[in-house]
Design a protein around this motif. Structure first.
Motif, PDB file in Angstrom:
ATOM      1  N   ALA A  17      31.044  47.178  37.510  1.00 31.43           N
ATOM      2  CA  ALA A  17      31.170  46.652  38.865  1.00 31.43           C
ATOM      3  C   ALA A  17      32.541  47.003  39.457  1.00 31.43           C
ATOM      4  N   ARG A  18      33.572  46.903  38.622  1.00 30.44           N
ATOM      5  CA  ARG A  18      34.914  47.246  39.102  1.00 30.44           C
ATOM      6  C   ARG A  18      35.002  48.732  39.424  1.00 30.44           C
ATOM      7  N   ALA A  19      34.374  49.569  38.604  1.00 27.44           N
ATOM      8  CA  ALA A  19      34.363  51.006  38.881  1.00 27.44           C
ATOM      9  C   ALA A  19      33.713  51.288  40.226  1.00 27.44           C
ATOM     10  N   PHE A  20      32.599  50.611  40.502  1.00 34.20           N
ATOM     11  CA  PHE A  20      31.926  50.764  41.792  1.00 34.20           C
ATOM     12  C   PHE A  20      32.831  50.299  42.931  1.00 34.20           C
ATOM     13  N   LEU A  21      33.468  49.135  42.778  1.00 33.97           N
ATOM     14  CA  LEU A  21      34.293  48.559  43.835  1.00 33.97           C
ATOM     15  C   LEU A  21      35.463  49.473  44.183  1.00 33.97           C
ATOM     16  N   VAL A  22      36.177  49.937  43.183  1.00 27.81           N
ATOM     17  CA  VAL A  22      37.348  50.772  43.448  1.00 27.81           C
ATOM     18  C   VAL A  22      36.931  52.120  44.009  1.00 27.81           C
ATOM     19  N   THR A  23      35.829  52.685  43.528  1.00 29.09           N
ATOM     20  CA  THR A  23      35.345  53.951  44.074  1.00 29.09           C
ATOM     21  C   THR A  23      34.975  53.794  45.545  1.00 29.09           C
ATOM     22  N   ALA A  24      34.330  52.679  45.878  1.00 29.49           N
ATOM     23  CA  ALA A  24      33.964  52.429  47.279  1.00 29.49           C
ATOM     24  C   ALA A  24      35.210  52.296  48.145  1.00 29.49           C
ATOM     25  N   GLU A  25      36.239  51.643  47.640  1.00 28.50           N
ATOM     26  CA  GLU A  25      37.443  51.423  48.435  1.00 28.50           C
ATOM     27  C   GLU A  25      38.303  52.678  48.528  1.00 28.50           C
ATOM     28  N   GLU A  26      38.326  53.488  47.481  1.00 32.65           N
ATOM     29  CA  GLU A  26      39.154  54.696  47.487  1.00 32.65           C
ATOM     30  C   GLU A  26      38.451  55.884  48.142  1.00 32.65           C
ATOM     31  N   GLY A  27      37.128  55.901  48.124  1.00 32.18           N
ATOM     32  CA  GLY A  27      36.385  56.956  48.797  1.00 32.18           C
ATOM     33  C   GLY A  27      36.082  58.177  47.971  1.00 32.18           C
ATOM     34  N   SER A  28      36.563  58.226  46.732  1.00 36.61           N
ATOM     35  CA  SER A  28      36.259  59.364  45.857  1.00 36.61           C
ATOM     36  C   SER A  28      36.462  58.938  44.416  1.00 36.61           C
ATOM     37  N   GLY A  72      24.365  50.419  48.620  1.00 42.71           N
ATOM     38  CA  GLY A  72      25.749  50.288  48.182  1.00 42.71           C
ATOM     39  C   GLY A  72      26.552  49.384  49.091  1.00 42.71           C
ATOM     40  N   LEU A  73      26.327  49.509  50.390  1.00 38.60           N
ATOM     41  CA  LEU A  73      27.039  48.651  51.344  1.00 38.60           C
ATOM     42  C   LEU A  73      26.702  47.185  51.126  1.00 38.60           C
ATOM     43  N   ASP A  74      25.433  46.900  50.881  1.00 42.73           N
ATOM     44  CA  ASP A  74      25.020  45.525  50.669  1.00 42.73           C
ATOM     45  C   ASP A  74      25.609  44.964  49.380  1.00 42.73           C
ATOM     46  N   LEU A  75      25.626  45.779  48.345  1.00 39.32           N
ATOM     47  CA  LEU A  75      26.185  45.342  47.061  1.00 39.32           C
ATOM     48  C   LEU A  75      27.692  45.164  47.136  1.00 39.32           C
ATOM     49  N   LEU A  76      28.358  45.958  47.971  1.00 42.01           N
ATOM     50  CA  LEU A  76      29.813  45.930  48.042  1.00 42.01           C
ATOM     51  C   LEU A  76      30.336  44.542  48.379  1.00 42.01           C
ATOM     52  N   ASP A  77      29.705  43.845  49.304  1.00 43.79           N
ATOM     53  CA  ASP A  77      30.165  42.511  49.682  1.00 43.79           C
ATOM     54  C   ASP A  77      30.145  41.563  48.484  1.00 43.79           C
ATOM     55  N   MET A  82      33.323  39.007  44.002  1.00 47.68           N
ATOM     56  CA  MET A  82      33.552  38.779  42.579  1.00 47.68           C
ATOM     57  C   MET A  82      34.952  39.227  42.172  1.00 47.68           C
ATOM     58  N   GLY A  83      35.403  40.349  42.736  1.00 45.94           N
ATOM     59  CA  GLY A  83      36.739  40.830  42.426  1.00 45.94           C
ATOM     60  C   GLY A  83      37.809  39.865  42.902  1.00 45.94           C
ATOM     61  N   ASN A  87      40.548  37.821  40.681  1.00 48.17           N
ATOM     62  CA  ASN A  87      41.978  37.784  40.966  1.00 48.17           C
ATOM     63  C   ASN A  87      42.496  36.354  41.052  1.00 48.17           C
ATOM     64  N   ARG A  88      41.716  35.492  41.714  1.00 49.28           N
ATOM     65  CA  ARG A  88      42.146  34.095  41.822  1.00 49.28           C
ATOM     66  C   ARG A  88      42.205  33.427  40.458  1.00 49.28           C
ATOM     67  N   MET A  89      41.243  33.740  39.605  1.00 55.25           N
ATOM     68  CA  MET A  89      41.255  33.173  38.262  1.00 55.25           C
ATOM     69  C   MET A  89      42.483  33.640  37.486  1.00 55.25           C
ATOM     70  N   SER A  90      42.807  34.941  37.605  1.00 52.70           N
ATOM     71  CA  SER A  90      43.986  35.471  36.925  1.00 52.70           C
ATOM     72  C   SER A  90      45.260  34.844  37.465  1.00 52.70           C
ATOM     73  N   LEU A  91      45.322  34.697  38.796  1.00 54.34           N
ATOM     74  CA  LEU A  91      46.505  34.089  39.402  1.00 54.34           C
ATOM     75  C   LEU A  91      46.659  32.640  38.970  1.00 54.34           C
ATOM     76  N   ALA A  92      45.551  31.909  38.935  1.00 56.92           N
ATOM     77  CA  ALA A  92      45.625  30.514  38.534  1.00 56.92           C
ATOM     78  C   ALA A  92      46.069  30.378  37.088  1.00 56.92           C
ATOM     79  N   ALA A  93      45.535  31.255  36.220  1.00 56.36           N
ATOM     80  CA  ALA A  93      45.909  31.194  34.808  1.00 56.36           C
ATOM     81  C   ALA A  93      47.378  31.516  34.615  1.00 56.36           C
TER      82      ALA A  93
END
Length: 299
Positions: A17-28, A72-77, A82-83, A87-93
């Motif tokens: 899921a993270r691979a998909f998210l970062v690829t979508a945000e970076e564009g390649s 992909g657009l629908d899944l991205l949201d 989730m990402g 991050n919030r969980m990591s920050l809280a910990a």
């Protein structure tokens, strides 16, 4: 048709899921692989595995880049949410940590990182050698919510609700040049003809020109034969006698190679803010570094 998915039927793999998210945000795939610190083939296999697992195509190749399909657009949201939760969980910990030992990442502009931070960090290292420091020297705004840094030194107040900020102090910028350069151009004042005077700019926009003209100067792009977005290069160019440039009084007045140019001109005001994530305020290490930075920068 919009993508719908029964999450109960899927064995979740956050790496995919993270691979998909970062690829979508970076564009390649290549840019995403660099961002994640992995090889492009490995990243590609994770995206392919996610597509196979879901039974949908998430990307279409356009030239050398990728574009999201409707699925992909629908899944991205969903994955982006989730990402952010991760991050919030990591920050809280990390915010609950009471240990002073450990890493802290500080983001600061190039000038602040080069001239203001070193003496503060010297004191920090002397008082708490167990704290390790990474300094991100950039004029871009680091995203604290994505953990690009823990603390940021900024010239503006943040607007995100999950960030806390403290205004450290107000500062003033001045114009500086070497005595030799000012002698060559006749030691001009703000009301003199500046047609033969060179200024060093940030870019080719009219933002700096407009501001200086608002103070009473009459400048055009022709007055800026040298521009650079790198503040350290700008300052070095000023020190080498290439023209007149802007610098904070803290740095400019302490540099023996230069003196104030057009000293009758009004200063350029700015503010110094310290910013951190709200959940990190409970971290003993974070609070120690934040307070020490605030004290040092206030001077």
């Amino acid at each position: 048709m919009r993508f719908r998915m029964d999450w109960r039927s899927v064995t979740f793999d956050w790496n995919r899921a993270r691979a998909f998210l970062v690829t979508a945000e970076e564009g390649s795939l290549s840019a995403a692989a660099r961002a994640l610190g992995m090889t492009q083939p490995t990243l590609g296999r994770q995206v392919d595995a996610l597509e196979a697992e879901l039974g949908v195509v998430l990307f279409e190749r356009v030239g050398r880049g990728l574009t999201l399909t409707p699925s992909g657009l629908d899944l991205l949201d969903h994955v982006r949410a989730m990402g952010e939760a991760a991050n919030r969980m990591s920050l809280a910990a990390s915010g609950q940590s009471q240990s002073l030992e450990g890493p802290i990442c500080i983001s600061a502009g190039e000038v602040d990182a080069a001239f203001l931070l070193p003496p503060i960090l010297a004191r920090l290292r002397a008082e708490e050698p167990g704290i390790t420091i990474e300094v991100v020297a950039t004029n871009a705004t680091s995203d604290l919510q994505r953990r690009e840094a823990d603390i940021a030194i900024r010239s503006f107040r943040p607007t995100q609700p999950d960030l806390i900020a403290r205004k450290v102090r107000d500062g003033r910028g001045r114009l500086y040049a070497t005595p030799g350069y000012l002698d060559r151009v006749g030691n001009p004042s703000a009301t003199d003809d500046l047609s033969s005077v060179d200024f060093i700019g940030f870019d080719r926009t009219d933002e700096l020109i407009g501001y200086l003209n608002g103070l009473g100067l009459k400048l055009t792009q022709a007055h800026f034969p040298l521009v650079s977005a790198n503040q350290l290069f700008q300052w070095e160019a000023v020190k080498q006698g290439l023209g007149i440039g802007v610098m904070s009084e803290d740095v400019g007045d302490a540099e023996p190679l230069v003196r104030r140019a057009l000293p009758d001109l009004a200063p350029v005001p700015f503010s110094i803010w310290l910013t951190a994530h709200r959940e990190l305020s409970t971290s003993r290490r974070m609070r120690f570094v934040f307070d020490l930075l605030a004290e040092g920068l206030a001077r």
